[in-house]
Design a protein around this motif. Structure first.
Motif, mmCIF file in Angstrom:
data_model
loop_
_atom_site.group_PDB
_atom_site.id
_atom_site.type_symbol
_atom_site.label_atom_id
_atom_site.label_comp_id
_atom_site.label_asym_id
_atom_site.label_seq_id
_atom_site.Cartn_x
_atom_site.Cartn_y
_atom_site.Cartn_z
ATOM 1 N N SER A 23 0.834 -1.207 0.000
ATOM 2 C CA SER A 23 0.000 0.000 0.000
ATOM 3 C C SER A 23 0.871 1.260 0.000
ATOM 4 O O SER A 23 0.526 2.260 -0.634
ATOM 5 C CB SER A 23 -0.932 0.005 1.213
ATOM 6 O OG SER A 23 -0.211 0.166 2.423
ATOM 7 N N SER B 10 -4.999 1.708 -2.753
ATOM 8 C CA SER B 10 -3.949 1.677 -1.735
ATOM 9 C C SER B 10 -4.542 1.778 -0.336
ATOM 10 O O SER B 10 -4.055 1.134 0.604
ATOM 11 C CB SER B 10 -2.955 2.814 -1.970
ATOM 12 O OG SER B 10 -2.323 2.684 -3.224
ATOM 13 N N GLY C 198 1.932 2.025 -3.389
ATOM 14 C CA GLY C 198 0.811 2.610 -4.118
ATOM 15 C C GLY C 198 0.660 4.091 -3.834
ATOM 16 O O GLY C 198 0.463 4.899 -4.752
ATOM 17 N N SER D 222 -4.132 -0.901 2.635
ATOM 18 C CA SER D 222 -3.661 -0.462 3.954
ATOM 19 C C SER D 222 -4.632 -0.898 5.045
ATOM 20 O O SER D 222 -4.223 -1.344 6.127
ATOM 21 C CB SER D 222 -3.504 1.064 3.962
ATOM 22 O OG SER D 222 -3.135 1.526 5.233
#
Length: 377
Positions: A98, A114, A101, A118
């Motif tokens: 993430s 993302s 990203g 996360s």
């Protein structure tokens, strides 16, 4: 005399034996939780960059909650089945993914994806790391403090560090995350020191699981009361984690990202201090006889060793589910009439939800409000 002198020595050695693995789990827990709040001071920058308003900001935040809640529903008991260490490693891997990203995001779509990833990392780490700390650290109270410090402390460190970096570095929406990847690498090295503490079972399959409750009507009611109360408090966290940066900038004229990060981080720091410093009697009993503010760090008394992570996952499901409705409400009302009225609506919703939790908790045992303690302690 010799044996008497050896007993303290063995006790000290046994305590020292737990220090390194406990510190490793706490570090991993803190790092992953920090990743969930790194984005908070950066919302105002992304809003300008991608051209979105309060509603889209809340949707970006809710993408994170969807990742958390979805993971808790599907994989909340994963570490009970395959062990704590593999799930901790998976949470770290998703956190790093993430972060990449975020660092490379050039569109709202990548930002949303993302945030979901996360959230999935947070959903994995909360139940797993809380259970791992409880199983490594011999003292119940010490384990509780460590788990709380990692969870809430990580949230505060994430937003404060991101705000400070974003204010003083070039390309903050990228630099913040490159720096965080280095921290993730350090946490990955610490993972090598984490022992496996769960009796592994077989036959786990990814499926939506019904939230677990502790056995017995009284304990289940206590658990629900605690969950409703923590859901109410999560509504306040949701405001600070989504729309507070825009409120500070647009309504109060504060554009300094470091101030925004510290301002939001102060909420999490105060929550951490309240749980660690406040006398246990206040936290257990509260002003209403059996209605204490929920403490997400104590998860052993109503949990059997085989389903400790599953109960923890259910508890954290309350935590993050409490974010969805208030944040959505805030976003739409803020878009229509402004932050002041939406904040008032949030306050009313939180008060009503808290009253429901207090009503549920009035007839319960104060020692069983949360799923965090073991009857053997």
């Amino acid at each position: 005399m010799v044996m008497a002198g050896l007993v303290p020595h063995f006790a000290t050695a046994r305590q020292a034996h737990h220090v390194v693995p406990a510190a490793a789990v706490v570090l991993i827990y803190t790092v992953v939780m920090a990743g969930g709040t790194l984005t908070i001071p950066l919302y105002v920058l992304w809003a300008s960059k991608f051209g979105f308003g309060p509603v889209t900001t809340t949707l970006v935040f809710i993408a994170y909650v969807i990742g958390v809640v979805g993971t808790l529903l599907v994989s909340g008991s994963l570490s009970d089945a395959i062990g704590r260490c593999p799930v901790l490693a998976l949470a770290l891997a998703l956190t790093a993914l993430s972060t990449l990203g975020f660092a490379l995001a050039n569109s709202l779509t990548i930002l949303l994806i993302s945030r979901v990833v996360s959230g999935a990392a947070t959903g994995l780490i909360t139940a797993t790391a809380t259970s791992s700390v409880a199983e490594i650290v011999p003292g119940r109270k010490t384990a509780a403090v460590l788990a709380t410090a990692a969870n809430v402390g990580g949230l505060s460190l994430g937003t404060i560090a991101a705000g400070l970096l974003a204010q003083f570095v070039q390309a903050p929406t990228r630099t913040v995350f490159w720096c965080y990847l280095v921290v993730c690498a350090v946490a990955s090295i610490a993972w090598l020191a984490v022992p496996e503490t769960s009796d592994r079972r077989t036959g786990w399959q990814p499926r939506i699981r019904r939230p677990a409750l502790p056995p017995g009507a009284s304990r289940a009611r206590s658990f629900l009361a605690s969950g409703v109360l923590v859901a109410a408090s999560s509504g306040v966290n949701g405001f600070f984690s989504s729309l507070a940066p825009a409120f500070l900038r647009d309504d109060l004229g504060i554009s300094n990202l470091a101030v925004i990060g510290v301002g939001v981080g102060a909420l999490f720091i105060s929550a951490l201090l309240a749980q660690i410093i406040a006398p246990p009697a206040i936290l257990r009993r509260g002003s209403c006889r059996d209605s204490a503010p929920p403490r997400p760090r104590r998860h052993r008394r109503t949990a059997r060793s085989g389903n400790r992570a599953e109960l923890s996952a259910t508890y954290f499901l309350f935590v993050y589910s409490g974010l969805v409705v208030p944040v959505l409400l805030l976003g739409f009302i803020d878009q229509a009439v402004g932050t002041r009225i939406s904040s008032t609506a949030l306050a009313a919703l939180v008060i009503c939800t808290a009253l429901v939790g207090l009503t549920l908790g009035r007839s319960t045992e104060p020692a069983h409000l949360t799923p965090m303690e073991d009857p053997r302690d």
